[in-house]
Design a protein around this motif. Structure first.
Motif, PDB file in Angstrom:
ATOM      1  N   THR A 185     -13.883  34.985  41.244  1.00  0.00           N
ATOM      2  CA  THR A 185     -15.007  35.899  40.992  1.00  0.00           C
ATOM      3  C   THR A 185     -15.260  36.809  42.169  1.00  0.00           C
ATOM      4  OG1 THR A 185     -16.648  34.409  41.927  1.00  0.00           O
ATOM      5  CG2 THR A 185     -16.080  34.075  39.588  1.00  0.00           C
ATOM      6  N   ALA A 186     -16.000  37.847  41.929  1.00  0.00           N
ATOM      7  CA  ALA A 186     -16.400  38.764  43.000  1.00  0.00           C
ATOM      8  C   ALA A 186     -17.246  38.031  44.022  1.00  0.00           C
ATOM      9  CB  ALA A 186     -17.162  39.955  42.421  1.00  0.00           C
ATOM     10  N   ALA A 187     -18.095  37.148  43.556  1.00  0.00           N
ATOM     11  CA  ALA A 187     -18.956  36.405  44.481  1.00  0.00           C
ATOM     12  C   ALA A 187     -18.125  35.542  45.423  1.00  0.00           C
ATOM     13  CB  ALA A 187     -19.939  35.545  43.690  1.00  0.00           C
ATOM     14  N   THR A 188     -17.082  34.912  44.871  1.00  0.00           N
ATOM     15  CA  THR A 188     -16.202  34.105  45.712  1.00  0.00           C
ATOM     16  C   THR A 188     -15.488  34.980  46.733  1.00  0.00           C
ATOM     17  OG1 THR A 188     -15.881  32.447  43.989  1.00  0.00           O
ATOM     18  CG2 THR A 188     -14.198  32.567  45.707  1.00  0.00           C
ATOM     19  N   MET A 189     -14.966  36.111  46.286  1.00  0.00           N
ATOM     20  CA  MET A 189     -14.263  37.019  47.204  1.00  0.00           C
ATOM     21  C   MET A 189     -15.201  37.509  48.303  1.00  0.00           C
ATOM     22  SD  MET A 189     -11.039  37.442  46.427  1.00  0.00           S
ATOM     23  CE  MET A 189     -10.525  39.056  46.984  1.00  0.00           C
ATOM     24  N   ASN A 190     -16.424  37.809  47.944  1.00  0.00           N
ATOM     25  CA  ASN A 190     -17.364  38.304  48.958  1.00  0.00           C
ATOM     26  C   ASN A 190     -17.699  37.224  49.979  1.00  0.00           C
ATOM     27  OD1 ASN A 190     -17.502  40.916  47.958  1.00  0.00           O
ATOM     28  ND2 ASN A 190     -19.136  40.396  46.523  1.00  0.00           N
ATOM     29  N   GLN A 191     -17.893  36.004  49.498  1.00  0.00           N
ATOM     30  CA  GLN A 191     -18.248  34.928  50.423  1.00  0.00           C
ATOM     31  C   GLN A 191     -17.050  34.511  51.277  1.00  0.00           C
ATOM     32  OE1 GLN A 191     -18.581  30.743  49.088  1.00  0.00           O
ATOM     33  NE2 GLN A 191     -20.740  30.891  49.721  1.00  0.00           N
ATOM     34  N   GLN A 192     -15.918  34.292  50.598  1.00  0.00           N
ATOM     35  CA  GLN A 192     -14.764  33.730  51.288  1.00  0.00           C
ATOM     36  C   GLN A 192     -13.970  34.761  52.098  1.00  0.00           C
ATOM     37  OE1 GLN A 192     -13.640  30.456  51.338  1.00  0.00           O
ATOM     38  NE2 GLN A 192     -15.624  29.917  50.449  1.00  0.00           N
ATOM     39  N   VAL A 193     -13.934  35.971  51.638  1.00  0.00           N
ATOM     40  CA  VAL A 193     -13.116  36.989  52.300  1.00  0.00           C
ATOM     41  C   VAL A 193     -14.000  37.928  53.117  1.00  0.00           C
ATOM     42  CG1 VAL A 193     -11.469  38.854  51.964  1.00  0.00           C
ATOM     43  CG2 VAL A 193     -11.327  36.805  50.539  1.00  0.00           C
ATOM     44  N   ARG A 194     -14.880  38.648  52.437  1.00  0.00           N
ATOM     45  CA  ARG A 194     -15.695  39.647  53.163  1.00  0.00           C
ATOM     46  C   ARG A 194     -16.543  39.005  54.251  1.00  0.00           C
ATOM     47  NH1 ARG A 194     -20.719  41.870  50.057  1.00  0.00           N
ATOM     48  NH2 ARG A 194     -21.344  39.770  50.720  1.00  0.00           N
ATOM     49  N   ASP A 195     -17.351  38.017  53.867  1.00  0.00           N
ATOM     50  CA  ASP A 195     -18.311  37.463  54.825  1.00  0.00           C
ATOM     51  C   ASP A 195     -17.625  36.684  55.942  1.00  0.00           C
ATOM     52  OD1 ASP A 195     -20.952  36.773  52.361  1.00  0.00           O
ATOM     53  OD2 ASP A 195     -20.183  38.638  53.235  1.00  0.00           O
ATOM     54  N   ASN A 196     -16.540  35.986  55.626  1.00  0.00           N
ATOM     55  CA  ASN A 196     -15.848  35.258  56.694  1.00  0.00           C
ATOM     56  C   ASN A 196     -15.152  36.209  57.662  1.00  0.00           C
ATOM     57  OD1 ASN A 196     -16.747  32.743  56.013  1.00  0.00           O
ATOM     58  ND2 ASN A 196     -14.844  32.060  55.042  1.00  0.00           N
ATOM     59  N   PHE A 197     -14.569  37.272  57.153  1.00  0.00           N
ATOM     60  CA  PHE A 197     -13.985  38.260  58.065  1.00  0.00           C
ATOM     61  C   PHE A 197     -15.051  38.839  59.000  1.00  0.00           C
ATOM     62  CE2 PHE A 197      -9.635  38.863  57.963  1.00  0.00           C
ATOM     63  CZ  PHE A 197      -9.116  38.860  56.680  1.00  0.00           C
ATOM     64  N   LEU A 198     -16.238  39.057  58.471  1.00  0.00           N
ATOM     65  CA  LEU A 198     -17.294  39.665  59.285  1.00  0.00           C
ATOM     66  C   LEU A 198     -17.781  38.737  60.395  1.00  0.00           C
ATOM     67  CD1 LEU A 198     -19.290  41.587  56.549  1.00  0.00           C
ATOM     68  CD2 LEU A 198     -17.897  42.560  58.383  1.00  0.00           C
TER      69      LEU A 198
END
Lengths: 184, 191
Positions: free
Chosen positions: B16-29
């Protein structure tokens, strides 16, 4: 490739190979873990969203050797000497056990930088110790933050001089000579 | 946002988009590369799964200065400092390097530092570099000037500080007589 600000993903939008490559592959390649290649290194910021690996180096010469000269030169065993990839700054640690045969004369251990930079050894970078008891050793350290280096491969070499010239025989001696360079 | 422990993905589960945002976007940040803004900065852990960028500061003043003050003070000549302002976490390393001497036998020349800002303390012998004049008077034979400098360093560390902006300023004293200083360096490595 370079860092790209992580994307905010949207439900129902197609996930493309190009996006995965830009936002996952390429961004991972900019992280410290990806750039780590050499043990005992640390990671330094190199501008917006850039990090670089920097590796400190240490060299050591144990032999006691001396000089009769009052200008900076090598001892019989050159060094310590290290070659380090730096940015524009580095911290240099010099330590040595120093002895001067004559009372009230100093010993001076400094550092010269070659390679990408060209910086002569001077008293400004020196471990400078005054002999207050003929024949006795003193063990000191000096720490010099070096700025103004040319980024790249820089060669740091210890150089030595006595406080006065002693023609005919060495008057100033050093042993257990350490140098550590921490690049930034 | 904050770091989330990386998920273990399972077959046939919708991404899901929520998973991608948490696992990818937020962790990269939360990674050092996202935090990097300056050249020559360090990345220091600030707790579990968190990093902060720290920028070391240093200043060197080469001019000669002196004082006869027996309490820590600015030099009478040669200029105030060096002075370094940095943003710290709860710890820092301070490095003092100086050429120094005193004109009177058996007396001290000392360089220490004060700090003001989110944490503060005053200069003290316990965090100083100092030399005690070893001799005075005319001597026979080949000798250096009675006023030859010695140069060495103090490296010390402070912990239990309050995170924030601080200013560190070098201070000097003489136990008696006249203390002289030149090529004065101060470096602060915030942690």
């Amino acid at each position: 490739m370079a860092w790209t600000v992580p994307k905010t993903w949207v439900a129902s939008a197609a996930l493309t190979a190009a996006e995965l490559n830009t936002y996952i592959r390429d961004n991972f390649l900019e992280t410290a873990t990806s750039k780590a290649t050499v043990a005992k290194s640390y990671f330094i910021g190199n501008g917006p969203n850039q990090v670089v690996q920097r590796t400190p180096q240490w060299d050591f010469v144990s032999a006691q050797e001396g000089t009769s000269l009052n200008y900076y030169s090598n001892l019989a065993t050159e060094g310590p000497q290290v070659t380090v990839t730096t940015g524009t700054t580095a911290i240099v640690f010099l330590s040595a056990q120093c002895k001067e045969n004559s009372l009230n004369i100093s010993t001076r251990m400094s550092v010269e930088v070659g390679g990408a930079s060209q910086i002569e050894a001077t008293d400004n970078y020196a471990l400078c110790v005054m002999n207050d008891n003929t024949g006795s050793d003193q063990y000191w350290t000096t720490v010099v933050p070096f700025g103004g280096l040319t980024p790249g491969s820089n060669i740091f070499t210890a150089k030595y001089r006595g406080g006065v010239e002693t023609p005919g025989s060495a008057g100033a001696f050093w042993q257990v000579r350490h140098m550590i360079v921490m690049p930034f | 946002m904050a770091w989330t422990a990386p998920a273990t993905y399972t077959a046939a589960t919708a991404l899901t988009a929520a998973t991608m945002n948490q696992q990818v976007r937020d962790n990269f940040l939360e990674m050092e590369v996202a935090d990097a803004t300056k050249i020559g900065s360090l990345f220091i852990s600030t707790g579990a799964n968190a990093l902060g960028e720290r920028v070391p500061g240093s200043q060197a003043i080469t001019s000669h200065g002196s004082t006869t003050s027996t309490v820590y003070t600015d030099l009478t000549t040669g200029g105030v400092g060096p002075t370094v302002s940095v943003t710290i976490g709860t710890a820092m390393i301070v490095i003092l390097t100086c050429q120094l001497y005193n004109t009177t036998s058996s007396t001290w020349a000392r360089m220490s530092y004060t700090m003001t800002g989110s944490s503060s303390f005053t200069a003290a012998d316990a965090r100083s570099i100092g030399v005690q004049k070893k001799r005075e008077g005319a001597l026979s034979g080949t000798v250096e000037s009675v006023d030859t400098f010695e140069q060495g360093s103090l490296v010390t560390m402070h912990t239990g500080l309050t995170a924030g902006d601080v200013t560190v300023v070098a201070k000097y004293n003489a136990s008696s007589g006249s203390a002289h200083f030149q090529v004065r360096r101060l470096m602060v490595i915030p942690l």
